[in-house]
Design a protein around this motif. Structure first.
Motif, PDB file in Angstrom:
ATOM      1  N   THR A   1     -27.924  -6.522 -37.640  1.00 19.90           N
ATOM      2  CA  THR A   1     -28.485  -6.622 -36.291  1.00 19.90           C
ATOM      3  C   THR A   1     -28.565  -8.075 -35.849  1.00 19.90           C
ATOM      4  N   GLU A   2     -28.892  -8.972 -36.757  1.00 20.68           N
ATOM      5  CA  GLU A   2     -28.990 -10.398 -36.427  1.00 20.68           C
ATOM      6  C   GLU A   2     -27.631 -10.946 -35.987  1.00 20.68           C
ATOM      7  N   GLN A   3     -26.575 -10.526 -36.665  1.00 25.14           N
ATOM      8  CA  GLN A   3     -25.237 -10.978 -36.279  1.00 25.14           C
ATOM      9  C   GLN A   3     -24.868 -10.466 -34.893  1.00 25.14           C
ATOM     10  N   ILE A   4     -25.182  -9.225 -34.620  1.00 21.14           N
ATOM     11  CA  ILE A   4     -24.872  -8.667 -33.303  1.00 21.14           C
ATOM     12  C   ILE A   4     -25.650  -9.402 -32.223  1.00 21.14           C
ATOM     13  N   VAL A   5     -26.922  -9.682 -32.471  1.00 21.56           N
ATOM     14  CA  VAL A   5     -27.734 -10.397 -31.486  1.00 21.56           C
ATOM     15  C   VAL A   5     -27.165 -11.788 -31.237  1.00 21.56           C
ATOM     16  N   ARG A   6     -26.752 -12.479 -32.291  1.00 23.36           N
ATOM     17  CA  ARG A   6     -26.203 -13.835 -32.115  1.00 23.36           C
ATOM     18  C   ARG A   6     -24.916 -13.821 -31.310  1.00 23.36           C
ATOM     19  N   VAL A   7     -24.077 -12.817 -31.517  1.00 24.81           N
ATOM     20  CA  VAL A   7     -22.779 -12.779 -30.843  1.00 24.81           C
ATOM     21  C   VAL A   7     -22.880 -12.208 -29.433  1.00 24.81           C
ATOM     22  N   LEU A   8     -23.605 -11.115 -29.277  1.00 27.19           N
ATOM     23  CA  LEU A   8     -23.623 -10.414 -27.993  1.00 27.19           C
ATOM     24  C   LEU A   8     -24.861 -10.687 -27.142  1.00 27.19           C
ATOM     25  N   GLY A   9     -25.930 -11.213 -27.745  1.00 30.42           N
ATOM     26  CA  GLY A   9     -27.133 -11.506 -26.971  1.00 30.42           C
ATOM     27  C   GLY A   9     -27.683 -10.257 -26.325  1.00 30.42           C
ATOM     28  N   ASP A  10     -28.187 -10.395 -25.105  1.00 28.96           N
ATOM     29  CA  ASP A  10     -28.705  -9.232 -24.403  1.00 28.96           C
ATOM     30  C   ASP A  10     -27.832  -8.833 -23.220  1.00 28.96           C
ATOM     31  N   ASP A  11     -26.705  -9.531 -23.049  1.00 28.36           N
ATOM     32  CA  ASP A  11     -25.825  -9.219 -21.918  1.00 28.36           C
ATOM     33  C   ASP A  11     -24.401  -8.864 -22.338  1.00 28.36           C
ATOM     34  N   GLY A  12     -24.127  -8.796 -23.621  1.00 29.69           N
ATOM     35  CA  GLY A  12     -22.791  -8.441 -24.095  1.00 29.69           C
ATOM     36  C   GLY A  12     -21.878  -9.630 -24.293  1.00 29.69           C
ATOM     37  N   GLY A  13     -22.311 -10.805 -23.917  1.00 25.90           N
ATOM     38  CA  GLY A  13     -21.521 -12.016 -24.125  1.00 25.90           C
ATOM     39  C   GLY A  13     -20.136 -11.938 -23.518  1.00 25.90           C
ATOM     40  N   ALA A  14     -19.161 -12.410 -24.257  1.00 22.85           N
ATOM     41  CA  ALA A  14     -17.780 -12.461 -23.768  1.00 22.85           C
ATOM     42  C   ALA A  14     -17.187 -11.073 -23.581  1.00 22.85           C
ATOM     43  N   VAL A  15     -17.684 -10.089 -24.314  1.00 21.38           N
ATOM     44  CA  VAL A  15     -17.143  -8.732 -24.194  1.00 21.38           C
ATOM     45  C   VAL A  15     -17.365  -8.191 -22.791  1.00 21.38           C
ATOM     46  N   CYS A  16     -18.525  -8.464 -22.221  1.00 22.43           N
ATOM     47  CA  CYS A  16     -18.854  -7.928 -20.902  1.00 22.43           C
ATOM     48  C   CYS A  16     -18.578  -8.911 -19.764  1.00 22.43           C
ATOM     49  N   ALA A  17     -18.042 -10.080 -20.075  1.00 25.63           N
ATOM     50  CA  ALA A  17     -17.776 -11.054 -19.016  1.00 25.63           C
ATOM     51  C   ALA A  17     -16.813 -10.478 -17.979  1.00 25.63           C
ATOM     52  N   ASN A  18     -15.739  -9.861 -18.422  1.00 29.26           N
ATOM     53  CA  ASN A  18     -14.792  -9.212 -17.521  1.00 29.26           C
ATOM     54  C   ASN A  18     -13.901  -8.292 -18.353  1.00 29.26           C
ATOM     55  N   PRO A  19     -14.433  -7.179 -18.838  1.00 23.25           N
ATOM     56  CA  PRO A  19     -13.669  -6.339 -19.761  1.00 23.25           C
ATOM     57  C   PRO A  19     -12.450  -5.675 -19.142  1.00 23.25           C
ATOM     58  N   ASN A  20     -12.408  -5.564 -17.843  1.00 22.87           N
ATOM     59  CA  ASN A  20     -11.280  -4.907 -17.193  1.00 22.87           C
ATOM     60  C   ASN A  20     -10.351  -5.893 -16.497  1.00 22.87           C
ATOM     61  N   GLY A  21     -10.520  -7.174 -16.784  1.00 22.94           N
ATOM     62  CA  GLY A  21      -9.671  -8.182 -16.166  1.00 22.94           C
ATOM     63  C   GLY A  21      -8.310  -8.276 -16.847  1.00 22.94           C
ATOM     64  N   ALA A  22      -7.380  -8.894 -16.159  1.00 24.94           N
ATOM     65  CA  ALA A  22      -6.017  -9.030 -16.676  1.00 24.94           C
ATOM     66  C   ALA A  22      -5.987  -9.846 -17.970  1.00 24.94           C
ATOM     67  N   LEU A  23      -6.786 -10.896 -18.038  1.00 31.61           N
ATOM     68  CA  LEU A  23      -6.790 -11.725 -19.247  1.00 31.61           C
ATOM     69  C   LEU A  23      -7.303 -10.931 -20.445  1.00 31.61           C
ATOM     70  N   THR A  24      -8.358 -10.187 -20.261  1.00 27.27           N
ATOM     71  CA  THR A  24      -8.908  -9.383 -21.355  1.00 27.27           C
ATOM     72  C   THR A  24      -7.906  -8.341 -21.823  1.00 27.27           C
ATOM     73  N   ARG A  25      -7.255  -7.692 -20.887  1.00 28.05           N
ATOM     74  CA  ARG A  25      -6.257  -6.689 -21.259  1.00 28.05           C
ATOM     75  C   ARG A  25      -5.069  -7.346 -21.963  1.00 28.05           C
ATOM     76  N   GLY A  26      -4.703  -8.520 -21.508  1.00 31.50           N
ATOM     77  CA  GLY A  26      -3.633  -9.251 -22.180  1.00 31.50           C
ATOM     78  C   GLY A  26      -3.998  -9.603 -23.613  1.00 31.50           C
ATOM     79  N   LEU A  27      -5.258  -9.966 -23.840  1.00 25.20           N
ATOM     80  CA  LEU A  27      -5.709 -10.264 -25.199  1.00 25.20           C
ATOM     81  C   LEU A  27      -5.678  -9.012 -26.076  1.00 25.20           C
ATOM     82  N   VAL A  28      -6.015  -7.872 -25.501  1.00 26.85           N
ATOM     83  CA  VAL A  28      -5.934  -6.613 -26.266  1.00 26.85           C
ATOM     84  C   VAL A  28      -4.483  -6.346 -26.646  1.00 26.85           C
ATOM     85  N   PHE A  29      -3.567  -6.482 -25.685  1.00 25.91           N
ATOM     86  CA  PHE A  29      -2.145  -6.267 -25.979  1.00 25.91           C
ATOM     87  C   PHE A  29      -1.648  -7.246 -27.041  1.00 25.91           C
TER      88      PHE A  29
END
Length: 145
Positions: free
Chosen positions: A64-92
């Motif tokens: 839980t401590e690791q998740i809190v450090r990485v995602l905080g209370d707002d999802g961090g980078a994961v929720c910054a723009n999950p449906n954006g072109a850059l994020t999808r490009g990183l998934v690909f």
């Protein structure tokens, strides 16, 4: 003509020491405030919820401590723009055979590889989940269950 008064070496030293001291104090305050802002009760609750969701899906969950450090209370980078072109490009980019240059090829991955990302988005930014699920559903995967 105007005259300029020169400062002695002692006066300059005092100014430098005061400025550096103020900067150090402000840096320490900023670091303490940043850490306290991310590790609050909401972050702990969301991390516990994500841990439970990962375990229910049959995946290993980080602490839980690791998740809190990485995602905080707002999802961090994961929720910054999950449906954006850059994020999808990183998934690909991650869904390849790992080679470099002309040997690089897309691969079929097990659906569980993308399931953890869906769980994170579902917990931290659920309003983005339907669009991201639609994106993931269009990817060709194999059943890894």
């Amino acid at each position: 003509m105007s005259e300029t008064a020169e400062q002695s070496g002692r006066e300059r030293s005092v100014i430098y020491i005061v400025v550096v001291t103020i900067l150090v104090v402000l840096t320490v305050i900023a670091l303490l405030t940043f850490r306290a802002g991310r590790e609050n009760d909401a972050a702990q609750e969301q991390a516990a919820q994500l841990t439970q969701a990962l375990e229910d899906a049959g995946m290993r969950a980080p602490s839980t401590e690791q998740i809190v450090r990485v995602l905080g209370d707002d999802g961090g980078a994961v929720c910054a723009n999950p449906n954006g072109a850059l994020t999808r490009g990183l998934v690909f980019n991650e869904l390849t055979n790992g080679a470099a240059g002309p040997g690089r090829r897309p691969i079929l991955v097990e659906d569980r590889v993308l399931r953890s990302q869906l769980l994170i988005i579902g917990v931290y930014c659920p309003d983005e989940l339907p669009n991201y699920e639609e994106f993931v559903d269009r990817l060709e995967t194999v059943n890894g269950s």
